[in-house]
Design a protein around this motif. Structure first.
Motif, PDB file in Angstrom:
ATOM      1  N   LEU A 117      -0.253 -11.810  -3.197  1.00  0.00           N
ATOM      2  CA  LEU A 117       0.871 -12.000  -2.262  1.00  0.00           C
ATOM      3  C   LEU A 117       2.180 -11.593  -2.943  1.00  0.00           C
ATOM      4  O   LEU A 117       3.031 -10.916  -2.349  1.00  0.00           O
ATOM      5  N   PHE A 118       2.291 -11.973  -4.191  1.00  0.00           N
ATOM      6  CA  PHE A 118       3.477 -11.616  -4.967  1.00  0.00           C
ATOM      7  C   PHE A 118       3.605 -10.087  -5.050  1.00  0.00           C
ATOM      8  O   PHE A 118       4.684  -9.529  -4.831  1.00  0.00           O
ATOM      9  N   LEU A 119       2.481  -9.422  -5.333  1.00  0.00           N
ATOM     10  CA  LEU A 119       2.505  -7.953  -5.414  1.00  0.00           C
ATOM     11  C   LEU A 119       2.895  -7.342  -4.071  1.00  0.00           C
ATOM     12  O   LEU A 119       3.676  -6.390  -4.008  1.00  0.00           O
ATOM     13  N   LEU A 120       2.347  -7.922  -2.984  1.00  0.00           N
ATOM     14  CA  LEU A 120       2.653  -7.385  -1.648  1.00  0.00           C
ATOM     15  C   LEU A 120       4.139  -7.493  -1.325  1.00  0.00           C
ATOM     16  O   LEU A 120       4.685  -6.668  -0.596  1.00  0.00           O
ATOM     17  N   LEU A 121       4.776  -8.527  -1.861  1.00  0.00           N
ATOM     18  CA  LEU A 121       6.204  -8.703  -1.578  1.00  0.00           C
ATOM     19  C   LEU A 121       7.078  -7.875  -2.516  1.00  0.00           C
ATOM     20  O   LEU A 121       8.114  -7.352  -2.113  1.00  0.00           O
ATOM     21  N   ILE A 122       6.650  -7.766  -3.756  1.00  0.00           N
ATOM     22  CA  ILE A 122       7.513  -7.174  -4.775  1.00  0.00           C
ATOM     23  C   ILE A 122       7.362  -5.652  -4.885  1.00  0.00           C
ATOM     24  O   ILE A 122       8.351  -4.922  -4.973  1.00  0.00           O
ATOM     25  N   ILE A 123       6.116  -5.183  -4.864  1.00  0.00           N
ATOM     26  CA  ILE A 123       5.887  -3.754  -5.132  1.00  0.00           C
ATOM     27  C   ILE A 123       6.609  -2.842  -4.137  1.00  0.00           C
ATOM     28  O   ILE A 123       7.246  -1.871  -4.547  1.00  0.00           O
ATOM     29  N   PRO A 124       6.542  -3.129  -2.811  1.00  0.00           N
ATOM     30  CA  PRO A 124       7.258  -2.223  -1.898  1.00  0.00           C
ATOM     31  C   PRO A 124       8.748  -2.136  -2.220  1.00  0.00           C
ATOM     32  O   PRO A 124       9.330  -1.058  -2.188  1.00  0.00           O
ATOM     33  N   TYR A 125       9.350  -3.285  -2.556  1.00  0.00           N
ATOM     34  CA  TYR A 125      10.778  -3.253  -2.888  1.00  0.00           C
ATOM     35  C   TYR A 125      11.035  -2.345  -4.089  1.00  0.00           C
ATOM     36  O   TYR A 125      11.919  -1.481  -4.062  1.00  0.00           O
ATOM     37  N   PHE A 126      10.243  -2.544  -5.134  1.00  0.00           N
ATOM     38  CA  PHE A 126      10.490  -1.755  -6.338  1.00  0.00           C
ATOM     39  C   PHE A 126      10.078  -0.293  -6.157  1.00  0.00           C
ATOM     40  O   PHE A 126      10.628   0.584  -6.811  1.00  0.00           O
ATOM     41  N   LEU A 127       9.108  -0.070  -5.269  1.00  0.00           N
ATOM     42  CA  LEU A 127       8.753   1.328  -4.973  1.00  0.00           C
ATOM     43  C   LEU A 127       9.960   2.049  -4.399  1.00  0.00           C
ATOM     44  O   LEU A 127      10.291   3.170  -4.793  1.00  0.00           O
ATOM     45  N   ILE A 128      10.626   1.377  -3.467  1.00  0.00           N
ATOM     46  CA  ILE A 128      11.787   1.993  -2.817  1.00  0.00           C
ATOM     47  C   ILE A 128      12.950   2.099  -3.797  1.00  0.00           C
ATOM     48  O   ILE A 128      13.587   3.142  -3.924  1.00  0.00           O
ATOM     49  N   ALA A 129      13.177   1.006  -4.538  1.00  0.00           N
ATOM     50  CA  ALA A 129      14.341   0.993  -5.434  1.00  0.00           C
ATOM     51  C   ALA A 129      14.131   1.917  -6.640  1.00  0.00           C
ATOM     52  O   ALA A 129      15.033   2.655  -7.035  1.00  0.00           O
ATOM     53  N   ARG A 147      -5.254  -2.116  -4.261  1.00  0.00           N
ATOM     54  CA  ARG A 147      -5.204  -3.009  -5.424  1.00  0.00           C
ATOM     55  C   ARG A 147      -5.366  -4.470  -5.008  1.00  0.00           C
ATOM     56  O   ARG A 147      -6.052  -5.256  -5.652  1.00  0.00           O
ATOM     57  N   VAL A 148      -4.739  -4.810  -3.907  1.00  0.00           N
ATOM     58  CA  VAL A 148      -4.777  -6.192  -3.429  1.00  0.00           C
ATOM     59  C   VAL A 148      -6.135  -6.497  -2.804  1.00  0.00           C
ATOM     60  O   VAL A 148      -6.557  -7.640  -2.726  1.00  0.00           O
ATOM     61  N   GLY A 149      -6.841  -5.437  -2.402  1.00  0.00           N
ATOM     62  CA  GLY A 149      -8.169  -5.628  -1.830  1.00  0.00           C
ATOM     63  C   GLY A 149      -8.141  -5.919  -0.346  1.00  0.00           C
ATOM     64  O   GLY A 149      -9.064  -6.532   0.185  1.00  0.00           O
ATOM     65  N   LEU A 150      -7.082  -5.470   0.314  1.00  0.00           N
ATOM     66  CA  LEU A 150      -7.040  -5.659   1.762  1.00  0.00           C
ATOM     67  C   LEU A 150      -8.092  -4.767   2.416  1.00  0.00           C
ATOM     68  O   LEU A 150      -8.317  -3.637   1.981  1.00  0.00           O
ATOM     69  N   ASN A 151      -8.699  -5.312   3.418  1.00  0.00           N
ATOM     70  CA  ASN A 151      -9.715  -4.557   4.133  1.00  0.00           C
ATOM     71  C   ASN A 151      -9.024  -3.501   4.998  1.00  0.00           C
ATOM     72  O   ASN A 151      -8.517  -3.788   6.075  1.00  0.00           O
ATOM     73  N   THR A 152      -9.021  -2.259   4.498  1.00  0.00           N
ATOM     74  CA  THR A 152      -8.258  -1.205   5.189  1.00  0.00           C
ATOM     75  C   THR A 152      -8.868  -0.881   6.557  1.00  0.00           C
ATOM     76  O   THR A 152      -8.158  -0.494   7.480  1.00  0.00           O
ATOM     77  N   SER A 153     -10.203  -1.069   6.667  1.00  0.00           N
ATOM     78  CA  SER A 153     -10.838  -0.809   7.976  1.00  0.00           C
ATOM     79  C   SER A 153     -10.304  -1.793   9.009  1.00  0.00           C
ATOM     80  O   SER A 153      -9.999  -1.420  10.146  1.00  0.00           O
TER      81      SER A 153
END
Lengths: 406, 420
Positions: A155-167, A213-219
């Motif tokens: 959950l932490f990665l889901l919140l943080i990574i997009p921000y840092f990807l953009i920044a 990475r988070v293992g979300l079921n993409t299907s």
């Protein structure tokens, strides 16, 4: 979620240990003393004094750790507090040094978007690592999300990574854009367009990697997205329309950051082309216009920067009938050539455009390479014409009317 | 320019606010601790068997340990128990790190050698349990932890080394290592560990248990190890047996126990040497197809494996209340009922409380485990750091032998030449 809260609340239990309490309270007392006693005295003082005071605080915190060690107690936590403060002070000093060399706005943006969030992230991570096994905390299951439970770490990665990807993606991609421009001699607009598209790509790939990475079921996500696509399509039609329009405009090259467009009779420079809208700067009143991308896609756009940045400008003037038009035309062209900001090539040209009631009307046409500087250059040319006419004794007549009384 | 000047102002205020907030939080927390707002909290660190985290090993163990904690909490209302898992090679470092901050665990569950490391490095404190609690334990387990008049650790559970196999591929497990190799020649796919503690059982049939034990334990009292001619021959036989085994088409070695377990689960191996800690997870995946037996020995000589013993160590910086709770928790885990429940709920765990009867007659699995434990060897590690270094050195030599890098004769010479 309850398990995570249970874990976090459990950290308070360390405070029942005298050795922990000693480290925390002594550091807290020093920090509070600094905040309540020293800070008010630093108001309106030079920043060097503040730096020295901050270094003094670090010294006290470090000394606190050493005294606790000397007393024979564990001092790692007290040392940690001094280290965290030292890192913050170093970051602040580096910021001050950077401000002396680089634009304040850029440094402010770098710090507010990247450095400070990163510092907070590292600080909170290291603080958790002091108190518990970071790995165990990251593995705490929270709630099911398209299959297996989402862990706190994910959950932490889901919140943080997009921000840092953009920044984070902005700075290296801007450098990359400049490098490619130097190699292939792109225009500034093409460079900015390529950089923006690359940034979208990086963010998109990063988000996909994150899901993996988070293992979300993409299907499952794809199925739900498919189901909701109609609703989303209607609900956010304009957003998508603007986004696609923005991409299209970038590739087409008609509207790019740096372009100068004519909006409501004023030249405006495109500052940025975002996901939804473009931001334009209007020179006349220093206003920023936020215009949906779709507007450029569907309406006629006048640009001064399509194939080049040249703009043709004009000054209209009248001279008395008694002056030879050839002399006046030669004088006007000479004046324009001598005015700063007027291009020599294409050469300025003056024309006799008509016989007015009181004067012969001329049009002086010249070219400039700064579309936004038209008004200033136009003013300079007009003044130069007035002075030249005055020197040569050429009259700019007032309106005249001959009245015959019968 | 004015904007730039304003940027030049000193702005560490945010950081200060953070520090002040932290200070306030901690101060409030401290006050709260004094008035009883903070619940009684017990911190337990657990050593896991692999670096892959606790999940692969624990399986149902996590559920069982949670049930154990819940029962303890029902007896001691208001007590929170927090568990942290660390891999075997990281527990000592993690404990040192936390102890340096006063944030070390109140209790540590680990293998014996780790407990000895913790003790020798001053990372754990002496046991102060009441004598009647310690008297519940089998003296055989307890004597290794005595130092002076006190113990530095308390045994918790025993996990012997056994053979795990696939019943679909093997009806009757081999009783001797010669039978094992004969079966492998007929197509039985055998997996052997390369970690010396789990391979030790192969020394029995070659009569090399003592000499390998000596190599592991190191020279006593700093004296150089001396080996008799018989020891040389026994060691030579053992290395040659390993070398011959490595030449078998159906015998493979792995330095990761988890790798062997997964190969057995996937049907890539038919027979492996495994620690009982893995039985629960294997059972969940293989069901009745999992067979467990005593490891093969020599002719008329039962094998002597090294059993794993889980022990409790006490932390150094617990508050008086936490220490009391830690002692209560350990005493709780050692009572007959809890030990029996742990044995029943997680097959593979054997009690250290001799008053708990192991159902050897009604359960073949328990019989195998009990037999293995009874015949196992408990090594003493007066020098745990040295023992770890010697194990690694021995394993590196053995790895070269089974990979064909080193013939048996020079390998023997290397083993006899020096002991780290």
């Amino acid at each position: 979620m309850n398990q995570l809260l249970y874990e976090i609340v459990g950290w308070l239990g360390f405070l029942t240990r005298p050795v922990v309490l000693l480290q925390c309270l002594s550091a807290a007392a020093i920090a509070l003393g600094y905040a309540l006693w020293m800070r008010p005295r630093l108001k309106n003082r030079r920043y060097r004094d503040s730096v020295l005071a901050a270094v003094g605080l670090w010294f006290l915190l470090r000394l606190n750790g050493l005294v606790i060690e000397w007393l024979g107690y564990p001092n790692g936590l007290a040392t940690y507090f001094s280290q965290a403060w030292a890192v913050w002070v170093v970051l602040t000093v580096v910021r001050l040094l950077l401000l002396t060399r680089f634009p304040a706005k850029e440094i402010q943006r770098l710090y507010s978007r990247i450095v400070q969030p990163l510092f907070l992230l590292v600080l909170s991570g290291s603080l958790v690592n002091q108190l518990a096994s970071l790995r165990d905390v990251a593995e705490i299951p929270l709630f099911p999300l398209f299959g297996p439970p989402l862990t706190s770490g994910n959950l932490f990665l889901l919140l943080i990574i997009p921000y840092f990807l953009i920044a984070f993606s902005a700075i290296p991609l801007v450098w990359f854009g400049h490098l490619v421009q130097r190699m292939f001699h792109f225009s500034d607009g093409s460079r900015d367009a390529a950089t923006l598209v690359l940034r979208y790509l990086v963010v998109a790939v990063g988000v996909l990697w994150l899901f993996h990475r988070v293992g979300l079921n993409t299907s499952a996500i794809a199925a739900i997205a498919g189901g909701l696509s109609v609703g989303i399509g209607f609900g956010t039609k304009e957003v998508f329309s603007n986004f696609i329009s923005g991409l299209w405009l970038l590739f087409e090259g008609s509207v790019r950051p740096g372009s100068v467009l004519f909006i409501d009779g004023d030249p405006c420079e495109v500052r940025s082309l975002g996901l939804r809208a473009a931001v334009l700067w209007r020179n006349r009143d220093n206003a920023e216009l936020v215009i949906p991308n779709q507007t450029f896609f569907t309406a006629t756009t006048t640009t001064y920067t399509g194939s080049d940045r040249l703009r043709r400008s004009e000054v209209q003037i009248g001279a008395a009938y008694r002056h030879d038009p050839a002399e006046v035309i030669a004088l006007l062209e000479e004046v324009a050539r001598a005015t700063e900001g007027v291009l020599g090539d294409p050469a300025p040209r003056a024309f006799l455009v008509g016989y007015g009631d009181s004067s012969i009307n001329y049009s002086l046409r010249y070219w400039i390479d700064d579309p936004l500087g038209n008004l200033a250059i136009q003013s300079a040319v007009s003044q130069a014409v007035w002075h030249a006419f005055a020197t040569k004794g050429i009259e700019i007549p007032f309106p005249q009317r001959v009245v015959h009384q019968i | 320019m004015a904007a730039e000047r304003s940027e030049l102002r000193w702005r560490p205020v945010k950081g200060l606010r953070l520090l002040a907030a932290l200070a306030l939080l901690l101060t409030c927390g401290g006050c709260a601790g004094g008035i009883g707002f903070v619940p009684d909290t017990l911190y337990i660190s657990i050593e896991t068997s692999t670096a892959a985290g606790s999940a692969p090993e624990l399986g149902g163990h996590r559920r069982v340990s949670q049930r154990l904690i819940d029962k303890f909490r029902s007896l001691n209302p208001g007590v929170d128990v927090h568990v942290s898992n660390y891999p075997a090679d990281g527990l000592v470092a993690a404990t040192r790190y936390r102890n340096s901050r006063g944030l070390g665990p109140d209790l540590i569950v680990s293998r014996v050698i780790t407990a000895q490391q913790l003790h020798q490095q001053g990372l754990s404190s002496a046991v102060t349990l009441k004598r009647d609690t310690l008297d519940r334990l089998h003296p055989r387990f307890l004597k290794s932890f005595r130092e002076g008049s006190k113990e530095f650790a308390v045994p918790f559970l025993a996990q012997p080394q056994v053979a795990c196999y696939d019943r679909r591929r093997l009806r009757e497990p081999p009783r001797t290592i010669d039978e094992l190799l004969a079966l492998s020649a007929k197509g039985l796919r055998v997996g052997l560990p390369l970690t010396i503690s789990e391979l030790f059982w192969t020394t029995t049939a070659q009569g090399a248990s003592d000499v390998v034990g000596q190599l592991l334990e190191g020279p006593a009292n700093g004296q150089a190890a001396t080996f008799s001619a018989a020891d040389h021959q026994a060691l030579d036989r053992w290395i040659r047996w390993l070398h011959d085994a490595s030449l078998q088409q159906n015998v493979s070695f792995s330095d990761d126990p988890l790798d062997l377990i997964q190969q057995l689960q996937r049907g890539q191996r038919d027979w492996i040497s495994c620690n009982s800690v893995w039985i629960d997870g294997l059972r969940q995946r293989m069901g009745p197809n999992l067979g467990v037996s005593v490891l093969p020995g020599g002719t008329d000589v039962p094998t002597t494996p090294i059993s794993r013993l889980l022990v409790w160590s006490f932390g150094r910086h617990s508050s008086a209340r936490q220490r009391l709770l830690a002692e209560r928790f350990v005493a709780f885990t050692l009572n007959e009922v809890t030990q029996k429940q742990l044995m029943d709920s997680v097959p593979g765990n054997l009690p250290v409380n001799p008053n708990v009867l192991i159902p050897t007659r009604s359960s073949a699995l328990m019989a195998s485990l009990a037999f293995s434990l009874d015949h196992s060897r408990l090594l003493d590690f007066p020098d745990p750091e040295g023992a770890i270094a010697r194990s690694r050195w021995l394993e590196s030599v053995l790895e070269k032998v089974v990979l064909g890098e080193l013939p048996p004769a020079p390998a023997l010479a290397q083993l006899l030449a020096r002991t780290p």
